[in-house]
Design a protein around this motif. Sequence first.
Motif, short mmCIF file in Angstrom:
data_model
loop_
_atom_site.label_atom_id
_atom_site.label_comp_id
_atom_site.label_asym_id
_atom_site.label_seq_id
_atom_site.Cartn_x
_atom_site.Cartn_y
_atom_site.Cartn_z
N MET A 1 0.87 -1.10 -0.01
CA MET A 1 0.17 0.03 0.03
C MET A 1 0.84 1.36 -0.13
SD MET A 1 -2.86 1.26 2.77
CE MET A 1 -1.89 1.73 4.05
N SER A 2 2.01 1.19 0.67
CA SER A 2 2.84 2.40 0.96
C SER A 2 3.54 2.70 -0.35
CB SER A 2 4.05 2.36 1.92
OG SER A 2 3.25 2.13 3.15
N TYR A 3 4.02 1.46 -1.25
CA TYR A 3 4.73 1.75 -2.39
C TYR A 3 3.69 2.12 -3.41
CZ TYR A 3 5.87 0.11 -7.01
OH TYR A 3 6.23 0.19 -8.36
N PHE A 4 2.37 1.75 -3.36
CA PHE A 4 1.40 2.35 -4.29
C PHE A 4 1.43 3.89 -4.09
CE2 PHE A 4 -3.03 3.92 -4.97
CZ PHE A 4 -3.14 3.73 -6.41
N TRP A 5 1.19 4.38 -3.03
CA TRP A 5 0.95 5.91 -2.67
C TRP A 5 2.12 6.60 -3.10
CZ3 TRP A 5 -3.58 8.08 -2.69
CH2 TRP A 5 -4.65 7.53 -2.68
#
Length: 267
Positions: A238-242
Amino acid sequence: MKVIQEILKEQLANIYLIFTLARYDIKGKYQLHYLGAAWQYLSPALQILIYWFVFGIGIRGGQPVDGVPFIIWLLVGLIPWFFISPSIIQGANSVFTRISLVSKMKFPVSVLPSVTIVSNTFNFIVMLLILGILLVIYGINPGVYILQLPYYLISLFFFLFSITLLFSTISTIVRDFQLVLQSLTRMMLYLTPILWDMSRLPVSLVKILMLNPIFYLIEGFRKTFLGQGWFFNDLIYMSYFWITCILILYIGALVHMKFRKQFMDYI
C-alpha cells in the motif's frame, strides 16, 4: 510540493467547470451514432463476452477461480479496466486536442485531464451498479469488505489524475508518445490480473508485475467485491502504491507547470 498544491487548487477552484465540460463531452461523444450513448455499454459488453468465451470457456473450461464463477471474477477486473484504459488514453490526449480552443483565454489547462476522467466516471458507476446486481444474482456477498470501496475509488481517481496530468504534457510535446501509450495500454491488459489468474505464475514474476500500480487497483477491487481481504493487510505494498502515485503527481505537476505556457508551440 508547491506545484502539487497549485495544481490541486486549480482543480478545486474549477470543479463546476470540470463537471460542466464533462457533461458536454458525454453528450457530444456519441451524438452522431444511431444508438447514441448505448455504445458506452454495448462495446464493453461485447468485449466481456469475447474475453469470457476465450479465457473462461476456451482456456479454463468454465472452471471457477477460488470458488468464484469465472464470469464474476472477470467482471470485477474488467469493469475498473474499462474505466482506467480510456481515461489514460483520452486523458493523455486531452490537452493536445483542446489547447487551440483555450489558448486565447485565461483557462486552467490542468483541468482538461480531469474533465476526461469525470466524463468516463458516469459509465463506470453504472457498470459498478450492474456488477452489484450480478453479485446478488450469483449469491456472492462481499460482507464488511465492501466498506473499503471508497478507499479504492479514491486510490483509483488519484492514480488516474496523476498519470493523465503527466502523460497529457508529454503527449503534447512529443506526439509519438500517444501512439506508444496506446500500445502499452493494450499490453497492460495482459500484464495485470484481469483476464487470468496469476497465482499459477512464479512468485518472482508476480512481484515484478506488482510494480505496476494498476495491479494494486485491480486486486483491490477483487478484495472488495469478492471479500478476499482488507487494504491494510499489506502495508508495504500500500505504501509503495501511494509513494509511486505521489511521485508521478509531483513529476507531472512540475512538467506541466514548466511547459504549459509553451503548449501552443507544439501544436
